[in-house]
Design a protein around this motif. Structure first.
Motif, short mmCIF file in Angstrom:
data_model
loop_
_atom_site.label_atom_id
_atom_site.label_comp_id
_atom_site.label_asym_id
_atom_site.label_seq_id
_atom_site.Cartn_x
_atom_site.Cartn_y
_atom_site.Cartn_z
N ASP A 77 0.91 -1.11 -0.05
CA ASP A 77 0.11 -0.16 0.06
C ASP A 77 0.84 1.20 0.06
OD1 ASP A 77 -2.15 -1.54 0.10
OD2 ASP A 77 -2.72 -1.25 2.13
N THR A 78 2.06 1.47 0.75
CA THR A 78 2.77 2.36 0.73
C THR A 78 3.20 2.73 -0.74
OG1 THR A 78 3.73 1.69 2.83
CG2 THR A 78 4.85 3.30 1.65
N LEU A 79 3.58 1.74 -1.39
CA LEU A 79 4.18 1.81 -2.86
C LEU A 79 2.92 2.32 -3.63
CD1 LEU A 79 6.24 1.80 -5.25
CD2 LEU A 79 5.66 -0.98 -5.40
N SER A 80 1.76 1.88 -3.65
CA SER A 80 0.60 2.43 -4.40
C SER A 80 0.07 3.70 -3.79
CB SER A 80 -0.57 1.23 -4.07
OG SER A 80 -0.34 0.10 -4.41
N GLU A 81 0.07 3.93 -2.83
CA GLU A 81 0.21 5.51 -2.30
C GLU A 81 1.05 6.36 -2.92
OE1 GLU A 81 -0.48 8.25 1.49
OE2 GLU A 81 -0.33 6.04 1.62
N LEU A 82 2.49 6.08 -2.88
CA LEU A 82 3.56 6.74 -3.37
C LEU A 82 3.28 6.87 -5.07
CD1 LEU A 82 6.37 8.22 -2.87
CD2 LEU A 82 7.37 6.01 -2.99
N SER A 83 3.04 5.75 -5.75
CA SER A 83 2.91 5.91 -7.20
C SER A 83 1.83 6.54 -7.72
CB SER A 83 3.29 4.50 -7.79
OG SER A 83 2.33 3.62 -7.38
N GLY A 84 0.85 6.46 -6.90
CA GLY A 84 -0.71 6.55 -7.51
C GLY A 84 -1.28 5.64 -8.45
N ILE A 85 -0.53 4.20 -8.19
CA ILE A 85 -1.09 3.17 -9.04
C ILE A 85 -1.49 2.02 -8.09
CG2 ILE A 85 -0.27 1.55 -10.71
CD1 ILE A 85 1.79 3.33 -11.52
N PRO A 86 -2.80 1.71 -8.14
CA PRO A 86 -3.48 0.62 -7.17
C PRO A 86 -2.94 -0.70 -7.72
CG PRO A 86 -5.12 1.66 -8.29
CD PRO A 86 -4.04 2.36 -9.03
N GLY A 87 -2.88 -1.42 -6.41
CA GLY A 87 -2.34 -3.05 -6.49
C GLY A 87 -0.74 -3.17 -6.67
N CYS A 88 0.01 -2.25 -6.26
CA CYS A 88 1.45 -2.32 -6.21
C CYS A 88 1.72 -3.37 -5.23
CB CYS A 88 2.15 -1.03 -6.11
SG CYS A 88 2.12 -0.03 -7.34
N ILE A 89 2.73 -4.32 -5.57
CA ILE A 89 3.46 -5.40 -4.54
C ILE A 89 4.68 -4.79 -3.87
CG2 ILE A 89 3.83 -7.70 -4.46
CD1 ILE A 89 1.87 -8.23 -6.40
N PHE A 90 5.59 -4.62 -5.14
CA PHE A 90 7.08 -4.24 -4.78
C PHE A 90 7.60 -3.63 -5.56
CE2 PHE A 90 7.86 -7.90 -7.05
CZ PHE A 90 9.34 -7.97 -7.51
N VAL A 91 8.96 -2.79 -5.54
CA VAL A 91 9.84 -2.64 -6.49
C VAL A 91 11.32 -3.06 -5.87
CG1 VAL A 91 11.08 -0.78 -7.77
CG2 VAL A 91 8.86 -0.79 -7.89
N HIS A 92 11.87 -3.66 -6.59
CA HIS A 92 13.34 -4.09 -6.09
C HIS A 92 14.23 -3.04 -5.67
CE1 HIS A 92 17.33 -6.23 -5.87
NE2 HIS A 92 16.81 -7.25 -5.41
N ALA A 93 14.98 -3.10 -4.79
CA ALA A 93 15.89 -1.88 -4.21
C ALA A 93 16.81 -1.45 -5.28
CB ALA A 93 16.70 -2.49 -3.03
#
Length: 337
Positions: A298-314
């Motif tokens: 959810d933190t990534l979804s909120e940051l990107s503005g795109i629903p359903g995000c799971i992860f982005v590798h470091a």
């Protein structure tokens, strides 16, 4: 009855000749490959160094000091022999490479039940040389894989050429010609079975993946007008194919894809992967946005503005989303950041 008389008697069927004594991977495989051709499918084998007996053979490999296709003589030990496979390959051929160069297309067409002029036969012929035959050629001819002044950090003695070598009787182990011939047959069978296993993989797994990558490249403007995103509707190993196809299709650097979007191997979720700068590189042509890296759910979804995000590798080379649309949205947004 002399060896020459025996050989003449055997002429009811085709006869393959190679040398007797200690055997190597190249002629073991060459003999197996010849028996995959229409001409030599049921051929007998004579292992000898007697020129008179070899002269009774329909084809001779790895002995005789002659390379002449018209005479069906395929040796590579003679002075002045520098034959290579061509098509960008520069490794000197052994008897395996010589037989494969002249008969490989037919062998592949026969085994895969495709016509000889099918482009897939040519693709598989080149692939099998690169991945299987060339190493045998190089080892048999003593061609270094790397500059001679660089010492390897460890030794590998489990390659197919080494395993064939171990099948020979030890120097202090008593044996006769019949025993060595039996061991040669075992070596030929082993090399041939591994060749066919590799051919089956490339024909039935590697080549279908290539077709999917071709289709994805052809439709990349549908995924995004920039052409920088390639969408696969099913998972496949794409990296090697992508780089080769970019070269063969002449895709200019400014038009090459940045991101590949595909369903993950387990199904359900989707991945977005940044294309590396080269097949072996860990650096990406355009990594996913720095602000997204190491962020999840959810933190990534909120940051990107795109629903359903799971992860982005470091490192930014790969990310995930729960839906196809979400993964595509991540790829498209990454293009502009």
């Amino acid at each position: 009855m002399s060896d020459v008389q025996v050989a003449k008697k055997q002429k009811q069927s085709k006869l393959i000749g190679t040398h007797n004594g200690t055997f190597h991977c190249d002629e073991a495989l060459a003999v197996f490959l010849l028996r995959l051709t229409s001409t030599y499918r049921n051929a007998d084998l004579k292992r000898t160094r007697d020129p008179a007996v070899l002269d009774t053979c329909d084809i001779v490999v790895d002995v005789g000091a002659v390379y002449d296709e018209s005479k069906q003589r395929f040796d590579h030990h003679q002075r002045g022999f520098e034959e290579v496979f061509g098509h960008g390959f520069v490794t000197k051929l052994s008897s395996a490479g010589l037989v494969y160069k002249h008969f490989g297309r037919e062998i592949i067409a026969n085994h895969t039940q495709q016509s000889l002029d099918d482009p897939k036969v040519e693709t598989l012929w080149l692939k099998l040389y690169k991945e299987f035959i060339e190493g045998i050629d190089g080892i048999d001819n003593g061609v270094q894989q790397y500059p001679a002044d660089i010492s390897p950090r460890y030794r590998v003695r489990t390659d197919i050429s080494s395993r064939v070598g171990w099948l020979n009787p030890a120097w202090n182990q008593p044996c006769d010609g019949a025993t060595v011939d039996t061991l040669f047959a075992k070596a030929s069978k082993m090399t041939g079975e591994e060749f066919l296993e590799r051919l089956d993989y490339y024909a039935n797994a590697w080549l279908p993946a290539r077709d999917l990558v071709v289709a994805g490249l052809d439709k990349r403007l549908t995924a995004d007008p920039s052409g920088r995103i390639v969408l696969f509707e099913s998972f496949c190993p794409w990296k090697e194919h992508l780089f080769e196809l970019e070269a063969t299709q002449g895709i200019a650097e400014e038009e090459q894809p940045f991101y590949i979007v595909y369903p993950d191997e387990m199904g359900g979720n989707w991945r977005i992967q940044a294309v590396p700068v080269s097949p072996e590189s860990f650096a990406s042509r355009k990594a996913l946005p720095e602000a997204w890296r190491g962020v999840r759910d959810d933190t990534l979804s909120e940051l990107s503005g795109i629903p359903g995000c799971i992860f982005v590798h470091a490192s930014g080379f790969i990310g995930g989303n729960r839906t196809r649309e979400g993964a595509l949205a991540m790829a498209k947004k990454s293009l502009d950041i």
